[in-house]
Design a protein around this motif. Sequence first.
Motif, PDB file in Angstrom:
ATOM      1  N   VAL A  43       9.668 -18.500  10.365  1.00  0.00           N
ATOM      2  CA  VAL A  43       8.463 -18.151  11.104  1.00  0.00           C
ATOM      3  C   VAL A  43       7.837 -19.460  11.589  1.00  0.00           C
ATOM      4  O   VAL A  43       7.710 -20.417  10.827  1.00  0.00           O
ATOM      5  N   LEU A  44       7.456 -19.511  12.859  1.00  0.00           N
ATOM      6  CA  LEU A  44       6.942 -20.737  13.461  1.00  0.00           C
ATOM      7  C   LEU A  44       5.467 -20.948  13.133  1.00  0.00           C
ATOM      8  O   LEU A  44       4.693 -19.997  13.062  1.00  0.00           O
ATOM      9  N   HIS A  45       5.099 -22.210  12.972  1.00  0.00           N
ATOM     10  CA  HIS A  45       3.713 -22.559  12.657  1.00  0.00           C
ATOM     11  C   HIS A  45       2.868 -22.668  13.918  1.00  0.00           C
ATOM     12  O   HIS A  45       1.852 -22.026  14.053  1.00  0.00           O
ATOM     13  N   GLY A  46       3.278 -23.496  14.835  1.00  0.00           N
ATOM     14  CA  GLY A  46       2.460 -23.744  16.021  1.00  0.00           C
ATOM     15  C   GLY A  46       2.746 -22.768  17.136  1.00  0.00           C
ATOM     16  O   GLY A  46       3.807 -22.166  17.192  1.00  0.00           O
ATOM     17  N   LYS A  47       1.768 -22.618  18.025  1.00  0.00           N
ATOM     18  CA  LYS A  47       1.993 -21.819  19.225  1.00  0.00           C
ATOM     19  C   LYS A  47       0.946 -22.096  20.292  1.00  0.00           C
ATOM     20  O   LYS A  47       0.990 -21.532  21.364  1.00  0.00           O
ATOM     21  N   ASN A  48       0.000 -22.992  19.996  1.00  0.00           N
ATOM     22  CA  ASN A  48      -1.085 -23.258  20.937  1.00  0.00           C
ATOM     23  C   ASN A  48      -0.900 -24.525  21.765  1.00  0.00           C
ATOM     24  O   ASN A  48      -1.737 -24.827  22.599  1.00  0.00           O
ATOM     25  N   GLY A  49       0.156 -25.296  21.505  1.00  0.00           N
ATOM     26  CA  GLY A  49       0.414 -26.498  22.291  1.00  0.00           C
ATOM     27  C   GLY A  49      -0.554 -27.627  22.038  1.00  0.00           C
ATOM     28  O   GLY A  49      -0.853 -28.417  22.927  1.00  0.00           O
ATOM     29  N   ARG A  50      -1.060 -27.739  20.804  1.00  0.00           N
ATOM     30  CA  ARG A  50      -2.035 -28.778  20.467  1.00  0.00           C
ATOM     31  C   ARG A  50      -1.456 -29.887  19.598  1.00  0.00           C
ATOM     32  O   ARG A  50      -1.963 -30.996  19.601  1.00  0.00           O
ATOM     33  N   GLY A  51      -0.436 -29.592  18.827  1.00  0.00           N
ATOM     34  CA  GLY A  51       0.091 -30.558  17.864  1.00  0.00           C
ATOM     35  C   GLY A  51       0.525 -31.856  18.486  1.00  0.00           C
ATOM     36  O   GLY A  51       0.296 -32.928  17.931  1.00  0.00           O
ATOM     37  N   GLN A  59      14.918 -32.221  28.644  1.00  0.00           N
ATOM     38  CA  GLN A  59      14.028 -31.073  28.422  1.00  0.00           C
ATOM     39  C   GLN A  59      12.616 -31.489  28.003  1.00  0.00           C
ATOM     40  O   GLN A  59      11.746 -30.636  27.850  1.00  0.00           O
ATOM     41  N   CYS A  60      12.376 -32.775  27.825  1.00  0.00           N
ATOM     42  CA  CYS A  60      11.077 -33.248  27.344  1.00  0.00           C
ATOM     43  C   CYS A  60       9.920 -32.766  28.212  1.00  0.00           C
ATOM     44  O   CYS A  60       8.907 -32.322  27.693  1.00  0.00           O
ATOM     45  N   SER A  61      10.063 -32.863  29.524  1.00  0.00           N
ATOM     46  CA  SER A  61       8.946 -32.448  30.377  1.00  0.00           C
ATOM     47  C   SER A  61       8.660 -30.959  30.225  1.00  0.00           C
ATOM     48  O   SER A  61       7.503 -30.543  30.227  1.00  0.00           O
ATOM     49  N   ASP A  62       9.702 -30.135  30.059  1.00  0.00           N
ATOM     50  CA  ASP A  62       9.505 -28.698  29.864  1.00  0.00           C
ATOM     51  C   ASP A  62       8.731 -28.409  28.582  1.00  0.00           C
ATOM     52  O   ASP A  62       7.915 -27.488  28.534  1.00  0.00           O
ATOM     53  N   TYR A  63       8.981 -29.182  27.551  1.00  0.00           N
ATOM     54  CA  TYR A  63       8.366 -28.928  26.242  1.00  0.00           C
ATOM     55  C   TYR A  63       6.996 -29.579  26.065  1.00  0.00           C
ATOM     56  O   TYR A  63       6.173 -29.098  25.311  1.00  0.00           O
ATOM     57  N   PHE A  64       6.760 -30.734  26.715  1.00  0.00           N
ATOM     58  CA  PHE A  64       5.582 -31.521  26.383  1.00  0.00           C
ATOM     59  C   PHE A  64       4.581 -31.749  27.494  1.00  0.00           C
ATOM     60  O   PHE A  64       3.430 -32.050  27.230  1.00  0.00           O
ATOM     61  N   THR A 101       0.279 -25.176  26.184  1.00  0.00           N
ATOM     62  CA  THR A 101       1.333 -24.166  26.229  1.00  0.00           C
ATOM     63  C   THR A 101       2.412 -24.590  25.249  1.00  0.00           C
ATOM     64  O   THR A 101       2.538 -25.750  24.906  1.00  0.00           O
ATOM     65  N   SER A 102       3.194 -23.632  24.783  1.00  0.00           N
ATOM     66  CA  SER A 102       4.246 -23.948  23.830  1.00  0.00           C
ATOM     67  C   SER A 102       5.347 -22.900  23.889  1.00  0.00           C
ATOM     68  O   SER A 102       5.071 -21.707  24.046  1.00  0.00           O
ATOM     69  N   TRP A 103       6.584 -23.354  23.749  1.00  0.00           N
ATOM     70  CA  TRP A 103       7.717 -22.434  23.666  1.00  0.00           C
ATOM     71  C   TRP A 103       7.582 -21.536  22.445  1.00  0.00           C
ATOM     72  O   TRP A 103       8.122 -20.437  22.400  1.00  0.00           O
TER      73      TRP A 103
END
Length: 114
Positions: A94-102, A69-74, A79-81
């Motif tokens: 509650v999730l912290h990230g959502k912008n796909g930058r971390g 699943q790595c390619s789907d996530y990274f 983008t971010s799940w």
Amino acid sequence: MAKLRLTVGRGHVEELARLRHPVGAIEELIWNSLDADAEHVTVELERNDFGGVDRVAVIDDGTGIAAEQCSDYFEQIGTSWKKRAQTSAVKKRVLHGKNGRGRVRAFALGSEVR
């Protein structure tokens, strides 16, 4: 271990370049651990003979991601799940990230991220 080639638009790279700060990168990795329902997170610094940091490891007991699943996530930066999910999978945090930058901010620590 899966190896991925990341893709990203020029504007996003320029924005992320301004976020190149080692402490912020470690903070993002810790948040990712918590978003993965970790209860315990440890940051280990491996120092060289001159007192500089050669290696940083953020170790947690979170749920992790299966290799297939790595390619789907990274693979696609920006983008971010987490944008689709409201809470973490198990503990419903509650999730912290959502912008796909971390995942990119981790490169403020070095040229190889595992």
